[in-house]
Design an enzyme around this catalytic site. Structure first.
Site, short mmCIF file in Angstrom:
data_model
loop_
_atom_site.label_atom_id
_atom_site.label_comp_id
_atom_site.label_asym_id
_atom_site.label_seq_id
_atom_site.Cartn_x
_atom_site.Cartn_y
_atom_site.Cartn_z
N LYS A 201 0.85 -1.12 -0.08
CA LYS A 201 -0.01 0.28 0.02
C LYS A 201 0.90 1.18 0.17
O LYS A 201 0.57 2.18 -0.64
CB LYS A 201 -0.95 -0.01 1.27
CG LYS A 201 -1.85 0.93 1.21
CD LYS A 201 -2.45 1.54 2.49
CE LYS A 201 -1.43 2.34 3.11
NZ LYS A 201 -1.79 3.19 4.55
N ASP B 61 -6.32 1.25 1.12
CA ASP B 61 -6.14 1.50 2.50
C ASP B 61 -7.69 0.77 3.01
O ASP B 61 -8.61 0.39 2.33
CB ASP B 61 -5.86 2.75 2.80
CG ASP B 61 -7.22 3.79 2.39
OD1 ASP B 61 -7.92 3.26 1.74
OD2 ASP B 61 -6.97 4.95 2.77
#
Ligand code: SF4
Length: 213
Positions: A118, A136
């Site tokens: 991420k 996220d």
């Protein structure tokens, strides 16, 4: 209009100017800010980096202080000890292997301590302009509520599904708009379902809130 096009259209109408909310002046500051943002709000990170980036400008700066001093400088946010340790290790690798520069490839970014997929995706997308969808907590929740992914999909599966369904040239932009949608409208608790233009496409058109939401 098919459901994905409708979702993209509505997100665009609601958040035409969505963008990364982590304050940064260069790729190195962005990398630090994203590392600090794990399990912490962007707002808290910005409050911290406002002073942090006045003291530390380069990888060398972060390595010139004892770990304990960096920990103290980060103590206002969660997991600060771990984050301080990873930042110093990451800075050392930047100097040893990348001439002090933030690398621009996914593989190289993910070799850095404290940098997962991420974080790498955010840096690639926001700083290097590479199309990416960083999943996220907001992107994951919104994707599942809007049936773009299954409830039991993990973050990698969510990312793959979003990349398949959304045109590549809209990945990065959609990522920011989904974060804004999740942060300001379809929040984890008390989402604004009553005024939601995507109610018809939602798995839970009237929740406030369910366990798997
Ligand atoms: S109806 Fe509610 S849960 Fe569904 S997308 Fe809209 S705000 Fe989110």
């Amino acid at each position: 209009m098919d459901r994905v096009k409708t979702i993209l259209h509505v997100l665009n109408e609601m958040f035409p100017n969505a963008q990364c909310e982590l304050v940064h002046n260069n790729g190195f500051e962005l990398l630090i800010a994203v590392m600090l943002s794990a399990q912490t709000t962007d707002k808290s990170v910005n409050l911290l980096t406002d002073s942090l980036f006045k003291k530390y400008h380069t990888p060398q700066d972060f390595l010139q202080v004892p770990l304990e001093e960096l920990e103290q400088d980060l103590r206002r946010i969660g997991l600060y000890k771990n984050k301080a340790k990873n930042i110093q290790k990451m800075c050392q690798i930047l100097l040893d292997q990348f001439d002090g520069e933030v690398p621009s490839s996914q593989v190289e970014l993910e070799t850095l301590p404290g940098v997962g997929r991420k974080t790498a995706n955010v840096v690639l997308s926001v700083w290097f302009g590479v199309p990416r969808i960083a999943v996220d907590t907001h992107v994951e929740r919104v994707s599942k509520r809007l049936k773009l992914a299954y409830l039991n999909d993990n973050v990698h599966q969510v990312e793959e599904k979003l990349m398949r369904k959304i045109p590549r040239d809209k990945w990065s932009d959609t990522h920011h708009k989904m974060i804004f949608f999740g942060r300001y409208h379809c929040t984890a608790r008390n989402p604004k379902c009553d005024e939601c233009p995507l109610q018809d496409l939602c798995r839970y058109p009237n929740i406030n809130v369910r366990k798997n939401g």
